[in-house]
Write a protein that holds these residues in place. Structure first.
Motif, PDB file in Angstrom:
ATOM      1  N   THR A  14     -21.450  73.727 -15.465  1.00 43.57           N
ATOM      2  CA  THR A  14     -21.320  74.007 -14.026  1.00 43.57           C
ATOM      3  C   THR A  14     -22.683  74.348 -13.434  1.00 43.57           C
ATOM      4  O   THR A  14     -23.070  73.825 -12.373  1.00 43.57           O
ATOM      5  N   GLN A 106     -17.177  69.688  -3.542  1.00 44.51           N
ATOM      6  CA  GLN A 106     -15.821  69.570  -4.069  1.00 44.51           C
ATOM      7  C   GLN A 106     -15.827  69.430  -5.588  1.00 44.51           C
ATOM      8  O   GLN A 106     -14.965  69.977  -6.288  1.00 44.51           O
ATOM      9  N   SER A 108     -17.975  70.647  -7.725  1.00 51.39           N
ATOM     10  CA  SER A 108     -18.377  71.862  -8.436  1.00 51.39           C
ATOM     11  C   SER A 108     -17.168  72.635  -8.923  1.00 51.39           C
ATOM     12  O   SER A 108     -17.150  73.160 -10.041  1.00 51.39           O
ATOM     13  N   ALA A 109     -16.133  72.708  -8.091  1.00 49.09           N
ATOM     14  CA  ALA A 109     -14.919  73.416  -8.500  1.00 49.09           C
ATOM     15  C   ALA A 109     -14.223  72.689  -9.641  1.00 49.09           C
ATOM     16  O   ALA A 109     -13.695  73.321 -10.567  1.00 49.09           O
ATOM     17  N   LEU A 110     -14.224  71.362  -9.603  1.00 50.04           N
ATOM     18  CA  LEU A 110     -13.584  70.589 -10.673  1.00 50.04           C
ATOM     19  C   LEU A 110     -14.358  70.717 -11.984  1.00 50.04           C
ATOM     20  O   LEU A 110     -13.770  70.813 -13.062  1.00 50.04           O
ATOM     21  N   ALA A 112     -16.126  73.260 -12.884  1.00 48.80           N
ATOM     22  CA  ALA A 112     -15.878  74.615 -13.381  1.00 48.80           C
ATOM     23  C   ALA A 112     -14.523  74.736 -14.055  1.00 48.80           C
ATOM     24  O   ALA A 112     -14.339  75.545 -14.976  1.00 48.80           O
ATOM     25  N   SER A 113     -13.562  73.923 -13.626  1.00 44.20           N
ATOM     26  CA  SER A 113     -12.216  73.994 -14.192  1.00 44.20           C
ATOM     27  C   SER A 113     -12.047  73.126 -15.432  1.00 44.20           C
ATOM     28  O   SER A 113     -10.968  73.071 -16.013  1.00 44.20           O
ATOM     29  N   ASP A 114     -13.097  72.444 -15.832  1.00 42.24           N
ATOM     30  CA  ASP A 114     -13.070  71.552 -17.005  1.00 42.24           C
ATOM     31  C   ASP A 114     -12.073  70.412 -16.835  1.00 42.24           C
ATOM     32  O   ASP A 114     -11.580  69.865 -17.818  1.00 42.24           O
ATOM     33  N   SER A 115     -11.773  70.051 -15.590  1.00 40.78           N
ATOM     34  CA  SER A 115     -10.796  68.984 -15.356  1.00 40.78           C
ATOM     35  C   SER A 115     -11.460  67.628 -15.154  1.00 40.78           C
ATOM     36  O   SER A 115     -10.806  66.666 -14.787  1.00 40.78           O
TER      37      SER A 115
END
Length: 254
Positions: A14, A106, A108-110, A112-115
């Motif tokens: 991240t 947008q 960055s959040a994904l 961070a979620s490892d998705s």
């Protein structure tokens, strides 16, 4: 799958992604925003024949958009250089930059979620970063963590292509990192500069340049599979900031 002799440790993907996209944004803002012609969005990208700065930003937007819509699909996509027409001709650089910033936020959040496969995003973005650096003649960040992420990702893909082509495995050493490319024990070797090796695997070096690396075997069979795209015909010059001006030879002069 390659077999690393010096596996990478844990990395904060991240933080690496956010730092990389921030550098890309800064490069475009400082060197292409509110300018016209060759000094801005129309500038020819030094490392990707036919592409412009607008195309680099358009390419980044396209990758980010696809990643947000279908993260899993990004894993199998080739990591390719920006193409001519990736952004509409004449599109305002400010508008493209705003679209890139929004898409990157947008993601960055994904990440961070490892998705999503952050390594693919980082690899593509850092290669575009260095395309821009070469174009604007502001080399740097060659030892950044993002380049090391790209090394891991691109080497794995190169290894898969070597194995699929039935080529003899190759022991590769680049600075403090080593791996076995291909399948099985390696009896031949390649020693190269890390940044040059990464750029070659990303399709930003010609066959002639790659052939001048320190090969312990004939490089010719490996040239068609070292990158996911055809290698450029012309040599690609990226100035190495570590080389003092008085010591530069033709390899380090733009």
């Amino acid at each position: 799958m390659r077999s690393d002799t010096t596996p990478a440790g844990d990395r904060d993907l991240t933080a690496i992604w956010d730092a990389t996209r921030s550098r890309v944004t800064s490069l475009v803002t400082e060197h292409a925003l509110d300018t016209d012609g060759a000094a801005g969005g129309d500038a020819a990208v030094a490392t990707v024949p036919g592409a412009t700065v607008r195309d680099v930003v358009g390419h980044l937007i396209g990758v980010a958009t696809k990643a947000a819509e279908a993260p899993d699909a990004l894993r199998g996509e080739a990591i390719t250089p920006p193409s001519t027409g990736a952004a509409p001709r004449g599109a305002a650089v400010a508008d493209l930059l705003a679209a890139w910033t929004s898409a990157a936020d947008q993601l960055s959040a994904l990440v961070a979620s490892d998705s999503m496969p952050a390594v693919v995003l980082i690899t593509d973005a850092v290669m575009c970063e260095h395309d821009l650096r070469a174009t604007f003649d502001v080399p740097g960040c060659r030892d950044d963590a993002a380049v090391k992420v790209a090394l891991d990702e691109l080497a794995g893909r190169f290894s898969d292509r070597v194995a699929a082509a039935g080529l003899p495995p190759l022991r590769v050493t680049v600075e403090q990192w080593g791996t076995i490319i291909g399948s099985g024990p390696a009896t031949s070797c390649l020693v190269a500069d890390r940044f040059e090796f990464v750029r070659g695997m990303a399709g930003r070096r010609s066959a002639a340049e790659i052939g001048r690396w320190n090969w312990g075997t004939d490089p010719a069979p490996y040239l068609p599979v070292i990158a996911e795209v055809a290698l450029p015909e012309q040599e690609v010059r990226e100035r190495d900031p570590r080389i003092p001006a008085h010591m530069r030879d033709r390899e380090f002069v733009l």
